[in-house]
Motif scaffolding. Structure first.
Motif, PDB file in Angstrom:
ATOM      1  N   TYR A  93       0.852  -1.186   0.000  1.00 15.05           N
ATOM      2  CA  TYR A  93       0.000   0.000   0.000  1.00 15.05           C
ATOM      3  C   TYR A  93       0.895   1.245   0.000  1.00 15.05           C
TER       4      TYR A  93
ATOM      5  N   TYR B 215      -6.639   5.115   4.579  1.00 18.83           N
ATOM      6  CA  TYR B 215      -7.088   3.749   4.833  1.00 18.83           C
ATOM      7  C   TYR B 215      -7.795   3.675   6.189  1.00 18.83           C
TER       8      TYR B 215
ATOM      9  N   TYR C 297      -6.781  -2.263  12.201  1.00 14.66           N
ATOM     10  CA  TYR C 297      -5.978  -2.137  10.982  1.00 14.66           C
ATOM     11  C   TYR C 297      -4.529  -2.338  11.397  1.00 14.66           C
TER      12      TYR C 297
END
Length: 245
Positions: free
Chosen positions: A146, A154, A198
């Motif tokens: 990413y 995100y 996350y």
């Protein structure tokens, strides 16, 4: 985009259908053709044996029907170790980007697994605790790489997806930067617990999102404790490792 919508739709349907199924099953049939249903001594003995078996279990996730992870053909493809600890197996994503433990009665549906452009893997698995009338759903989205500059984006988008408007808790563990939180909600068929996080690799641009949802399906016979359910949610989340490729 189409793949994301398909997975998201099936994810929502999984929760709804699971709740409907459990509620339909929890109401016993009392009459057949206008006559009261009779229970013989054999049925009573079977029930007593089942209860005794449940009382004897102390580890893993209780499931008085079966343990299907090693029997399900699709789920078996993900298992790398079936002797991790009582009640759990070790699984690895198809992109070889992450590993984590999975309860021995966890099932990965081929309809709820997808890989996009050999870079993003979405995986959902479910398991039940029949004795407590609860269903658990775990959703993972692994990113092989990413852009570091959009990391905060995100995190913000993930908040919207899980319906949370507070602040993440932050910590570092397992060579990961972990942003996570949890909350309770009222579902259509009873209380719902959501635990989510996350996780970003500290040394590589890999990331994985984690959603844990516990749905209470037994009406008044079922109750959820945020503290107790968080233990299972955290056990699964802290077992996640992002693998060097």
């Amino acid at each position: 985009m189409k793949t994301w919508l398909r997975i998201s739709t099936l994810w929502a349907m999984l929760l709804i259908v699971g709740c409907n199924t459990a509620n339909n099953q929890q109401e016993p049939e009392e009459e057949v053709n206008g006559e009261e249903k009779q229970e013989d001594s054999d049925a009573e003995q079977t029930s007593a044996d089942d209860d005794a078996e449940q009382e004897g279990k102390s580890e893993g996730v209780e499931n008085n029907e079966d343990f299907l992870a090693v029997e399900d053909e699709f789920t078996k493809e993900f298992l790398v170790d079936t002797d991790v600890e009582p009640g759990f197996h070790q699984m690895r994503g198809k992109l070889d980007g992450f590993e984590m433990v999975i309860p021995e009665n966890g099932i990965i549906s081929d309809l709820l697994h997808d890989i996009e452009n050999d870079a993003i893997e979405t995986l959902i698995y479910t398991f039940n605790d029949h004795s407590e009338k609860k269903t658990y759903n775990i959703k993972l989205m692994y990113y092989r790489k990413y852009p570091e500059k959009v990391k905060q984006n995100y995190l913000n988008v993930f908040k919207d997806e899980v319906g949370f408007d507070g602040e993440y808790k932050y910590e570092e563990a397992n060579d990961l930067e972990m942003y996570h939180e949890s909350y309770e909600d009222d579902g259509r068929y009873g209380p719902v617990l959501k635990y989510f996080g996350y996780l970003f690799s500290k040394h590589r641009n890999q990331a994985i999102s984690y959603e844990f949802i516990c749905v209470c399906q037994g009406g008044e016979e079922c109750s959820l404790s945020l503290e107790e359910e968080a233990e299972m949610a955290e056990k699964l989340m802290y077992s996640i490792r992002l693998l060097e490729q």
